[in-house]
Design a protein around this motif. Sequence first.
Motif, PDB file in Angstrom:
ATOM      1  N   LYS A 198       2.621  61.814 121.993  1.00 25.47           N
ATOM      2  CA  LYS A 198       3.382  60.775 122.680  1.00 25.47           C
ATOM      3  C   LYS A 198       2.553  60.176 123.818  1.00 25.47           C
ATOM      4  O   LYS A 198       2.117  60.895 124.707  1.00 25.47           O
ATOM      5  CB  LYS A 198       4.673  61.369 123.248  1.00 25.47           C
ATOM      6  CG  LYS A 198       5.641  60.359 123.839  1.00 25.47           C
ATOM      7  CD  LYS A 198       6.884  61.072 124.353  1.00 25.47           C
ATOM      8  CE  LYS A 198       7.933  60.093 124.838  1.00 25.47           C
ATOM      9  NZ  LYS A 198       8.496  59.298 123.738  1.00 25.47           N
ATOM     10  N   ARG A 201      10.795  46.031 132.914  1.00 15.22           N
ATOM     11  CA  ARG A 201      12.136  45.962 132.308  1.00 15.22           C
ATOM     12  C   ARG A 201      12.365  44.622 131.612  1.00 15.22           C
ATOM     13  O   ARG A 201      13.130  44.545 130.637  1.00 15.22           O
ATOM     14  CB  ARG A 201      13.213  46.187 133.375  1.00 15.22           C
ATOM     15  CG  ARG A 201      13.269  47.606 133.902  1.00 15.22           C
ATOM     16  CD  ARG A 201      14.513  47.839 134.740  1.00 15.22           C
ATOM     17  NE  ARG A 201      14.457  49.141 135.387  1.00 15.22           N
ATOM     18  CZ  ARG A 201      14.129  49.329 136.658  1.00 15.22           C
ATOM     19  NH1 ARG A 201      13.847  48.277 137.429  1.00 15.22           N
ATOM     20  NH2 ARG A 201      14.096  50.535 137.176  1.00 15.22           N
ATOM     21  N   LEU A 243      10.155  45.284 128.182  1.00 11.73           N
ATOM     22  CA  LEU A 243      10.229  46.502 127.374  1.00 11.73           C
ATOM     23  C   LEU A 243      11.530  46.560 126.589  1.00 11.73           C
ATOM     24  O   LEU A 243      12.561  46.052 127.038  1.00 11.73           O
ATOM     25  CB  LEU A 243      10.138  47.741 128.264  1.00 11.73           C
ATOM     26  CG  LEU A 243       8.825  48.022 128.984  1.00 11.73           C
ATOM     27  CD1 LEU A 243       8.933  49.329 129.770  1.00 11.73           C
ATOM     28  CD2 LEU A 243       7.654  48.093 128.013  1.00 11.73           C
ATOM     29  N   GLY A 249       4.479  47.660 124.875  1.00  8.39           N
ATOM     30  CA  GLY A 249       5.861  48.121 124.962  1.00  8.39           C
ATOM     31  C   GLY A 249       6.531  48.385 123.635  1.00  8.39           C
ATOM     32  O   GLY A 249       7.545  49.074 123.583  1.00  8.39           O
ATOM     33  N   ASP A 250       5.954  47.863 122.546  1.00 11.02           N
ATOM     34  CA  ASP A 250       6.556  48.105 121.230  1.00 11.02           C
ATOM     35  C   ASP A 250       6.261  49.498 120.714  1.00 11.02           C
ATOM     36  O   ASP A 250       6.895  49.961 119.767  1.00 11.02           O
ATOM     37  CB  ASP A 250       6.053  47.062 120.229  1.00 11.02           C
ATOM     38  CG  ASP A 250       4.540  47.119 120.026  1.00 11.02           C
ATOM     39  OD1 ASP A 250       3.834  47.570 120.959  1.00 11.02           O
ATOM     40  OD2 ASP A 250       4.074  46.705 118.944  1.00 11.02           O
ATOM     41  N   ARG A 251       5.291  50.203 121.344  1.00 10.03           N
ATOM     42  CA  ARG A 251       4.944  51.540 120.836  1.00 10.03           C
ATOM     43  C   ARG A 251       4.844  52.600 121.930  1.00 10.03           C
ATOM     44  O   ARG A 251       4.600  53.760 121.633  1.00 10.03           O
ATOM     45  CB  ARG A 251       3.633  51.462 120.049  1.00 10.03           C
ATOM     46  CG  ARG A 251       2.427  51.064 120.876  1.00 10.03           C
ATOM     47  CD  ARG A 251       1.302  50.524 120.030  1.00 10.03           C
ATOM     48  NE  ARG A 251       1.435  49.082 119.939  1.00 10.03           N
ATOM     49  CZ  ARG A 251       0.556  48.284 119.330  1.00 10.03           C
ATOM     50  NH1 ARG A 251      -0.499  48.810 118.722  1.00 10.03           N
ATOM     51  NH2 ARG A 251       0.722  46.997 119.305  1.00 10.03           N
ATOM     52  N   ASP A 269       7.008  54.188 125.245  1.00 11.19           N
ATOM     53  CA  ASP A 269       8.300  54.117 125.929  1.00 11.19           C
ATOM     54  C   ASP A 269       8.356  54.932 127.222  1.00 11.19           C
ATOM     55  O   ASP A 269       9.408  55.051 127.837  1.00 11.19           O
ATOM     56  CB  ASP A 269       9.455  54.529 125.009  1.00 11.19           C
ATOM     57  CG  ASP A 269       9.275  55.900 124.383  1.00 11.19           C
ATOM     58  OD1 ASP A 269       8.522  56.716 124.940  1.00 11.19           O
ATOM     59  OD2 ASP A 269       9.888  56.159 123.329  1.00 11.19           O
ATOM     60  N   GLN A 270       7.211  55.478 127.642  1.00  7.40           N
ATOM     61  CA  GLN A 270       7.154  56.158 128.937  1.00  7.40           C
ATOM     62  C   GLN A 270       6.095  55.489 129.804  1.00  7.40           C
ATOM     63  O   GLN A 270       4.919  55.418 129.424  1.00  7.40           O
ATOM     64  CB  GLN A 270       6.841  57.645 128.762  1.00  7.40           C
ATOM     65  CG  GLN A 270       8.008  58.431 128.175  1.00  7.40           C
ATOM     66  CD  GLN A 270       7.844  59.918 128.362  1.00  7.40           C
ATOM     67  OE1 GLN A 270       6.746  60.431 128.501  1.00  7.40           O
ATOM     68  NE2 GLN A 270       8.954  60.630 128.354  1.00  7.40           N
ATOM     69  N   TRP A 271       6.521  55.016 130.986  1.00  8.74           N
ATOM     70  CA  TRP A 271       5.669  54.230 131.864  1.00  8.74           C
ATOM     71  C   TRP A 271       5.735  54.758 133.287  1.00  8.74           C
ATOM     72  O   TRP A 271       6.796  55.114 133.778  1.00  8.74           O
ATOM     73  CB  TRP A 271       6.105  52.762 131.856  1.00  8.74           C
ATOM     74  CG  TRP A 271       5.966  52.112 130.523  1.00  8.74           C
ATOM     75  CD1 TRP A 271       6.811  52.236 129.452  1.00  8.74           C
ATOM     76  CD2 TRP A 271       4.910  51.251 130.100  1.00  8.74           C
ATOM     77  NE1 TRP A 271       6.343  51.513 128.386  1.00  8.74           N
ATOM     78  CE2 TRP A 271       5.177  50.892 128.760  1.00  8.74           C
ATOM     79  CE3 TRP A 271       3.768  50.750 130.726  1.00  8.74           C
ATOM     80  CZ2 TRP A 271       4.328  50.046 128.042  1.00  8.74           C
ATOM     81  CZ3 TRP A 271       2.935  49.903 130.014  1.00  8.74           C
ATOM     82  CH2 TRP A 271       3.214  49.556 128.691  1.00  8.74           C
ATOM     83  N   ARG A 300      14.766  51.209 125.250  1.00  4.18           N
ATOM     84  CA  ARG A 300      14.466  52.640 125.306  1.00  4.18           C
ATOM     85  C   ARG A 300      13.393  52.988 126.340  1.00  4.18           C
ATOM     86  O   ARG A 300      13.155  54.152 126.632  1.00  4.18           O
ATOM     87  CB  ARG A 300      13.998  53.138 123.944  1.00  4.18           C
ATOM     88  CG  ARG A 300      12.629  52.602 123.545  1.00  4.18           C
ATOM     89  CD  ARG A 300      12.175  53.163 122.212  1.00  4.18           C
ATOM     90  NE  ARG A 300      10.811  52.760 121.904  1.00  4.18           N
ATOM     91  CZ  ARG A 300      10.464  51.599 121.372  1.00  4.18           C
ATOM     92  NH1 ARG A 300      11.416  50.725 121.070  1.00  4.18           N
ATOM     93  NH2 ARG A 300       9.197  51.310 121.121  1.00  4.18           N
ATOM     94  N   GLY A 301      12.725  52.003 126.898  1.00  4.96           N
ATOM     95  CA  GLY A 301      11.626  52.262 127.808  1.00  4.96           C
ATOM     96  C   GLY A 301      12.068  52.979 129.072  1.00  4.96           C
ATOM     97  O   GLY A 301      13.096  52.647 129.673  1.00  4.96           O
ATOM     98  N   GLU A 302      11.295  53.996 129.489  1.00  2.00           N
ATOM     99  CA  GLU A 302      11.565  54.740 130.720  1.00  2.00           C
ATOM    100  C   GLU A 302      10.467  54.432 131.728  1.00  2.00           C
ATOM    101  O   GLU A 302       9.285  54.464 131.388  1.00  2.00           O
ATOM    102  CB  GLU A 302      11.612  56.246 130.444  1.00  2.00           C
ATOM    103  CG  GLU A 302      12.742  56.657 129.516  1.00  2.00           C
ATOM    104  CD  GLU A 302      12.739  58.151 129.246  1.00  2.00           C
ATOM    105  OE1 GLU A 302      13.830  58.726 129.134  1.00  2.00           O
ATOM    106  OE2 GLU A 302      11.632  58.725 129.146  1.00  2.00           O
TER     107      GLU A 302
END
Length: 297
Positions: free
Chosen positions: A118, A213, A216, A159-161, A163-165, A219-221
């Motif tokens: 991940k 935001r 993304l 952002g399409d692949r 989801d943790q930033w 689901r993006g965190e």
Amino acid sequence: MTEPLPSAPFPPAFLWGAATSAYQIEGAVREDGRTPSIWDTFSHTPGRTAGGDTGDVAVDHYHRYREDVALMADLGLTAYRFSVSWSRVQPTGRGPAVQVGLDFYRRLVDELLAHGIKPAITLYHWDLPQELEDAGGWPERDTAHRFAEYARLVGEALGDRVDQWITLNEPWCSAFLGYGSGVHAPGRTDPAAALRAAHHLNLAHGLGAAALRSVLPARGEIALSLNSSVVRPLSQSPADLAAARRIDNLANGVFHGPVLHGAYPETLFAETARSPTGRSYWTGTCARSGRRWTRWA
């Protein structure tokens, strides 16, 4: 005989991973349009690093990332946190992204996902484009707005692949080691500039998170990486309690306050106020000698 500690299982969703920063590992500092960051400049300044070492080559991750990801897979890692080189994506810190720079991170992310690892992205791990530093760096408010623009560009690309930033890595180091003590890039020693940098790093996190935001998927965190400290007084004397509060404000409150409460600690303002001569200062007590000290801007 000492009894062994009872084992505690990790939660099912716990991720075992590793973390790096771009300047630590990538190398290829002059390839595909990348321009110097403050760490390039700092490390090439005589006397700034042990042995004059630089990140010019490092472990050559830019060219050997497939081998590196294979090593991560062999270790059984399930997550990898890495940072993006701002000056590889936006060489001047402004304007459109350099697609060949973003392509490296696209390839890296795809390689990680192909190995079941991940990806977690840190947007800023201390490597401000030198051109932005020349314009004033983090003590200038405009740098926070430039960061938001950069965050949006990277979010749109990955952002399409991913989801943790993480917006910023340890902004305390960027502000106080970079602009206060000068032991990190850019090597400035200006306490007032360090406080301005801290404020604009807080602003950059807020603006950068909003920019992410906006692009993304849901689901993006988005997170912020803080290096918080536990501060304890040497004794319960009023002087030691006051000193511990001052250090806690500068080590923790300067970031915890805005992020968690929307405001800086009130005592932080008094403790970093300007003197009657107009010069800002910090005061404290040496834990060993008990002597008071004052550091002027």
